[in-house]
Write an enzyme that holds these catalytic residues in place. Sequence first.
Site, PDB file in Angstrom:
ATOM      1  N   LYS A 198       1.336  -1.396  -0.128  1.00  0.00           N
ATOM      2  CA  LYS A 198      -0.488  -0.020  -0.179  1.00  0.00           C
ATOM      3  C   LYS A 198       0.769   0.944  -0.133  1.00  0.00           C
ATOM      4  O   LYS A 198       2.267   0.823   0.152  1.00  0.00           O
ATOM      5  CB  LYS A 198      -0.804  -0.101   1.114  1.00  0.00           C
TER       6      LYS A 198
HETATM    7  C1  LIG Z   1      -9.402  -3.331  -1.037  1.00  0.00           C
HETATM    8  C2  LIG Z   1      -8.858  -3.973   0.055  1.00  0.00           C
HETATM    9  N1  LIG Z   1      -9.519  -3.918   1.488  1.00  0.00           N
HETATM   10  C3  LIG Z   1      -8.753  -4.855   2.448  1.00  0.00           C
HETATM   11  C4  LIG Z   1      -7.899  -4.894   2.639  1.00  0.00           C
HETATM   12  C5  LIG Z   1      -6.862  -5.996   3.615  1.00  0.00           C
HETATM   13  O1  LIG Z   1      -6.050  -5.459   4.125  1.00  0.00           O
HETATM   14  P1  LIG Z   1      -4.681  -6.241   5.153  1.00  0.00           P
HETATM   15  O2  LIG Z   1      -4.370  -6.540   3.529  1.00  0.00           O
HETATM   16  O3  LIG Z   1      -4.145  -5.461   5.295  1.00  0.00           O
HETATM   17  O4  LIG Z   1      -5.639  -7.568   5.461  1.00  0.00           O
HETATM   18  C6  LIG Z   1      -7.002  -4.798   1.779  1.00  0.00           C
HETATM   19  C7  LIG Z   1      -5.601  -5.765   1.399  1.00  0.00           C
HETATM   20  O5  LIG Z   1      -4.820  -5.341  -0.024  1.00  0.00           O
HETATM   21  C8  LIG Z   1      -8.049  -4.505   0.622  1.00  0.00           C
HETATM   22  O6  LIG Z   1      -6.555  -4.264  -0.938  1.00  0.00           O
END
Ligand SMILES: Cc1ncc(COP(=O)(O)O)c(C=O)c1O
Length: 410
Positions: A198
Site C-alpha cells: 500500500k
Molecule cells: C480493498 C482492500 N480491502 C482490504 C484489504 C485488507 O488489508 P490487509 O491486507 O491489511 O488485511 C486489502 C488488502 O489488500 C484491500 O486491497
Amino acid sequence: MPELAINGGPAAAEALKLPEWPRLTETSRQYVTESLESGRWCRTTGGEFCDRLEEAFAAYHDVETAIAVSNGTTAIELALRACGVQPGDEVVVPSYSFIASASAVPCVGAVPRFVDTDPETYNIDLDHLEEVITDRTVGVVGVHFAGYTMDMDRLLPIIEEHDLFLIEDAAHAQGSEWRGEKVGTFGDFGTFSFQESKSLPSGEGGIVTTDDTVLADRARTMANIGRRQGTVDYYHHFLASNRRLSELQAALALAQLEKLDDENRIRERNEEVLLAELESIDGIATKPRDDRITARGYCIENFRYDADAFGGLHRDRFIEALVAESVPVSEGYQLPLYRQPAFYRNEVARFLPRGTEVPDYPNLHLPGTEEICRTNVTYSHKLLLADEAGIRSVAEAVRKIRANVDELLE
Ligand SMILES: Cc1ncc(COP(=O)(O)O)c(C=O)c1O
C-alpha cells in the site's frame, strides 16, 4: 526481424525504473529505533507511537477518532462488529475487490450480498445497489477502488434512505478526497490497510476512522479484547478479539504518513502524463476524470483493454507482450469475488447461523464485474513514482504492441 520484445526485439520501456518499495526513510529508521529503545513495544505497556499515529491520522483526515489495528482485514471486521451486525443480517459487498472487502461479512456471521461493479470507475454500481438492498440489509461495505473515490453525492442518499450503515473500505485510498474531504470520513467507519504494497506501508497494519463517539468507544474496546484502552486490569466488558497494532509498526506507519502527501503529488502529476498518453490510444479505456475527486490516493491503478482494437489479441497475451516490453502489469483480481471457492455455499454456511439461506454465489452473473475481469490491466502505484521518460515509455510500449500486433496474431 521481430520488433516486439516478446519475440526478441528491444524493450520499449527500458527507461522505466520503478522505485524500491517500501521506502526505508531516515524518519522510519529513527521512529522505529525510538520505539525499540523505549522498551515499550506494545501499546498496553505504555508505548506512545500508537497514540501518535492515531492523532496524526485523525488530524490528517479531520476526523474525531482513528483506532490503530493489526491489518486492513481486521479493520473491516471490527467496523462491522461495532456497527452491531447480527448473525444472519445481510450486508452489501463489492464483487470486484480484494477478498477482505467481502469475506469480512461472513467472518462476523452475516450474509454477503454482492453488488455489481461500474466498469468505468471500478466502484460499486449504484443503480444495482438499489436493486440488491432488501429489508434484511443492514449496511454496505464500499471500496474506493484504486483510490478513485466512490460517488458520495449518489451513495450517501441511498444509505440514508434505507437507514443503513456505511463502511468505506479505503485500503486503496490513503489521501483520496471527495469535494475537499478525505475518504474514510463519510460513512460510519473508514477502514485502511498498511500492508506493504500500500502507499502507506508498515509491513502489516491498519486503522479505522470514525466521527461517531459511541461507535468509537465500542470499536476501541472491541479492538482491545473487550478491555477499555488504558486500563491494565483484567476486566473485559465483552467478548472480542485482540486487534491491536504493535508499537513498532505504529512507529513505521507514522513515518510513512509524513511522506504520503509528497509522494501522492508526484503520483498525481505522473498519472496526468500517463492518462493523457493512454487516452489517445484506440482500444485503451482509462477511468473518467471527475472534478469532485479533489485528491487521489493510490494503490493499484487500472485501465481496460479492448481486444477488438488490437486485432482480437487476447488480453492475457497483450499483458505478456507488455511485460516483455518492461512494463510491469498484470490482470489484477482474476475472479469476481462471488466465484472464489471461499464463497461456495458450504464454505459460507460454516460461518452463518444454522438454517440461514445462503445464496448460490458462484452462479451469479454481474456483467460489469465480469467485463472488468475480462478486460482489466493493473499496474502498481510504484509505476507512478518513476520519472517522466519512464512514464511516457509505458504508452510507447502499448502503441508498439498495437502497431506490431500481427506478430502476435500469426
Ligand atoms: C480493498 C482492500 N480491502 C482490504 C484489504 C485488507 O488489508 P490487509 O491486507 O491489511 O488485511 C486489502 C488488502 O489488500 C484491500 O486491497
